[in-house]
Design a protein around this motif. Structure first.
Motif, mmCIF file in Angstrom:
data_model
loop_
_atom_site.group_PDB
_atom_site.id
_atom_site.type_symbol
_atom_site.label_atom_id
_atom_site.label_comp_id
_atom_site.label_asym_id
_atom_site.label_seq_id
_atom_site.Cartn_x
_atom_site.Cartn_y
_atom_site.Cartn_z
ATOM 1 N N PRO A 139 1.621 -1.498 0.610
ATOM 2 C CA PRO A 139 -0.008 -0.218 0.236
ATOM 3 C C PRO A 139 0.940 0.937 0.404
ATOM 4 O O PRO A 139 1.507 1.081 0.830
ATOM 5 C CB PRO A 139 -0.484 -0.107 1.341
ATOM 6 N N GLU A 140 0.494 2.262 -0.584
ATOM 7 C CA GLU A 140 0.888 3.753 -0.585
ATOM 8 C C GLU A 140 0.275 4.467 0.910
ATOM 9 O O GLU A 140 -0.486 3.825 1.682
ATOM 10 C CB GLU A 140 0.378 4.647 -1.669
ATOM 11 N N LYS A 141 1.221 4.713 1.251
ATOM 12 C CA LYS A 141 0.955 5.394 3.160
ATOM 13 C C LYS A 141 -0.347 7.021 3.392
ATOM 14 O O LYS A 141 -1.143 6.967 1.256
ATOM 15 C CB LYS A 141 2.489 6.922 2.705
ATOM 16 N N GLY A 142 -1.085 6.403 3.220
ATOM 17 C CA GLY A 142 -1.909 6.272 3.582
ATOM 18 C C GLY A 142 -3.523 5.732 2.785
ATOM 19 O O GLY A 142 -4.496 5.932 3.110
ATOM 20 N N LYS A 143 -3.579 4.859 2.352
ATOM 21 C CA LYS A 143 -4.170 3.474 2.173
ATOM 22 C C LYS A 143 -4.249 2.495 2.098
ATOM 23 O O LYS A 143 -2.968 2.253 2.963
ATOM 24 C CB LYS A 143 -3.668 3.859 0.606
ATOM 25 N N PHE A 144 -4.849 1.528 2.278
ATOM 26 C CA PHE A 144 -5.198 -0.269 2.961
ATOM 27 C C PHE A 144 -4.794 -0.640 1.324
ATOM 28 O O PHE A 144 -5.269 -0.503 0.223
ATOM 29 C CB PHE A 144 -6.584 -0.161 2.840
ATOM 30 N N ALA A 145 -4.119 -1.683 1.851
ATOM 31 C CA ALA A 145 -4.215 -2.724 0.566
ATOM 32 C C ALA A 145 -4.434 -4.174 1.287
ATOM 33 O O ALA A 145 -3.705 -4.643 2.170
ATOM 34 C CB ALA A 145 -3.103 -2.720 -0.004
ATOM 35 N N ILE A 146 -4.812 -4.874 0.089
ATOM 36 C CA ILE A 146 -5.558 -6.296 0.701
ATOM 37 C C ILE A 146 -5.788 -7.032 -0.300
ATOM 38 O O ILE A 146 -5.306 -7.041 -1.416
ATOM 39 C CB ILE A 146 -7.443 -6.801 0.644
ATOM 40 N N PHE A 147 -4.251 -8.363 0.949
ATOM 41 C CA PHE A 147 -3.249 -8.961 -0.018
ATOM 42 C C PHE A 147 -4.888 -10.440 -0.267
ATOM 43 O O PHE A 147 -4.966 -10.907 1.187
ATOM 44 C CB PHE A 147 -2.788 -9.111 0.287
ATOM 45 N N ASN A 148 -5.429 -10.840 -1.198
ATOM 46 C CA ASN A 148 -6.595 -12.066 -1.265
ATOM 47 C C ASN A 148 -5.667 -13.253 -1.325
ATOM 48 O O ASN A 148 -5.313 -13.429 -2.772
ATOM 49 C CB ASN A 148 -7.080 -11.504 -1.829
ATOM 50 N N ARG A 149 -5.371 -13.760 -0.696
ATOM 51 C CA ARG A 149 -4.210 -14.675 -0.666
ATOM 52 C C ARG A 149 -3.046 -14.212 -1.195
ATOM 53 O O ARG A 149 -2.728 -13.405 -1.274
ATOM 54 C CB ARG A 149 -4.181 -16.045 -1.974
ATOM 55 N N THR A 150 -2.136 -14.547 -0.526
ATOM 56 C CA THR A 150 -0.753 -13.734 -0.536
ATOM 57 C C THR A 150 0.602 -14.230 0.115
ATOM 58 O O THR A 150 0.667 -15.396 -1.214
ATOM 59 C CB THR A 150 -1.133 -13.146 1.618
ATOM 60 N N HIS A 151 1.698 -13.629 -0.062
ATOM 61 C CA HIS A 151 3.140 -14.147 0.121
ATOM 62 C C HIS A 151 3.137 -15.238 0.511
ATOM 63 O O HIS A 151 3.596 -16.286 0.752
ATOM 64 C CB HIS A 151 4.246 -13.579 0.421
ATOM 65 N N TYR A 152 1.900 -15.787 2.059
ATOM 66 C CA TYR A 152 2.127 -16.880 2.277
ATOM 67 C C TYR A 152 1.676 -18.154 1.419
ATOM 68 O O TYR A 152 2.233 -19.711 1.745
ATOM 69 C CB TYR A 152 1.162 -17.407 3.366
ATOM 70 N N GLU A 153 1.560 -18.224 -0.060
ATOM 71 C CA GLU A 153 1.113 -19.462 -0.630
ATOM 72 C C GLU A 153 2.142 -20.068 -1.271
ATOM 73 O O GLU A 153 2.324 -20.623 -0.987
ATOM 74 C CB GLU A 153 0.899 -18.698 -1.958
ATOM 75 N N ASN A 154 4.144 -19.544 -1.414
ATOM 76 C CA ASN A 154 4.930 -19.611 -1.362
ATOM 77 C C ASN A 154 5.568 -20.694 -0.445
ATOM 78 O O ASN A 154 6.335 -21.002 -1.011
ATOM 79 C CB ASN A 154 5.568 -18.256 -1.452
ATOM 80 N N VAL A 155 4.658 -20.474 0.815
ATOM 81 C CA VAL A 155 5.072 -21.314 1.863
ATOM 82 C C VAL A 155 4.212 -22.615 2.128
ATOM 83 O O VAL A 155 3.929 -23.392 3.389
ATOM 84 C CB VAL A 155 5.860 -21.126 2.787
#
Length: 293
Positions: A113-129
């Motif tokens: 996310p940019e400063k001041g914003k929310f980013a939502i990861f629907n499935r995430t970097h954890y898919e890699n483990v």
């Protein structure tokens, strides 16, 4: 409706997923849960507006869970009061050819996310483990040095990835990204019911794929690797929350309440003060604008 304490869901010690509930059995009506959610999401929307003006923090919401655990509908319902400029959703599917030309965390870095914003990861970097541990042959697509065949992927490889993920989250949290991670804890029986509903409802048939059944066969493996990943990456700078997900309405409210409670800890998030010169000349500016009538 019983009150929700976010600390009841936070991972602060090693957990066993089989010991944790997938349903709180809360006796609240659907209307009561919806009213509670409505109240919290309006507060979240307001704090995002202040965050945008403050421009110091971004918020990363990570959602993980088995198929049908309710990630998509949770995103829709929890964040629907947000200004559209203040929230971005990223759904990470199988890496494309361009993404595979970089390291596995690259596509997640560029989606932060940019400063001041929310980013939502629907499935995430954890898919890699997670997915890649259940299906280690996927790792071969990354063209990694020293990895020519599945047999080259040792337990040490996965330990290294977990360590890299911890470093990634520590780095971004130290640079102004608030990280909150949620595992939507669904029972296997509830998933069966939801898959059946997809098949029985023609409007939702498109959501079903044969791959859903293949992944369901790997349920125990996924639970094992989820448990391991959560236990090894639950940190104060990037906490995990295990949210019972058999009741979608309650899961949405719990996630929203946790985000709200966590955001209250950042007491420095305030709207910026008006410049003293501007403040001192407010009456003059008002007179000038009124004089244009």
């Amino acid at each position: 409706m019983k009150s929700i304490d976010p600390n009841d869901f936070k991972v602060t010690a090693p957990i066993k997923l089989n010991d944790l509930p997938t349903d709180l059995k809360n006796d609240a009506s659907d209307d009561a849960k919806e009213n509670k959610l409505d109240d919290v999401r309006e507060k979240l929307s307001a704090i995002q507006d202040v965050m945008y003006a403050h421009n110091r923090y971004g918020v990363l919401i990570c959602l993980q869970g088995m198929d049908t655990s309710g990630k998509d509908s949770l995103i829709r319902e929890v964040f629907k009061e947000f200004n559209s400029r203040g929230v971005v959703v990223h759904s990470f599917k199988t890496p494309n050819s361009a993404e595979l030309e970089h390291d596995y965390l690259w596509r997640h870095y560029v989606a932060l996310p940019e400063k001041g914003k929310f980013a939502i990861f629907n499935r995430t970097h954890y898919e890699n483990v997670l997915v890649t541990r259940v299906h280690p042959e996927y790792i071969l697509n990354e063209n990694l040095p020293g990895i020519e065949k599945v047999e080259d992927i040792t337990p040490q490889f996965w330990k290294k990835r977990i360590k890299q993920i911890n470093h990634f989250e520590k780095h971004i949290s130290q640079n102004g990204t608030i990280v909150l991670k949620f595992f939507l804890h669904l029972s296997k029986n509830e998933q069966r019911k939801r898959l059946l509903r997809r098949l029985e409802n023609e409007e939702h048939n498109w959501k079903f794929s044969a791959g859903d059944m293949k992944e369901r066969e790997c349920w125990d493996e996924y639970m094992q690797y989820y448990e391991e990943a959560i236990n090894k990456t639950a940190k104060e700078n990037a906490p995990w929350y295990i949210v019972p997900a058999d009741d979608k309405d309650m899961a949405r409210y719990i996630v929203a309440k946790i985000i709200w409670e966590e955001m209250q800890k950042y007491t420095d998030i305030k709207e910026p003060e008006l410049d003293e010169k501007v403040k001192g000349n407010i009456e003059m500016y008002k007179e000038l604008l009124n004089g244009e009538e």
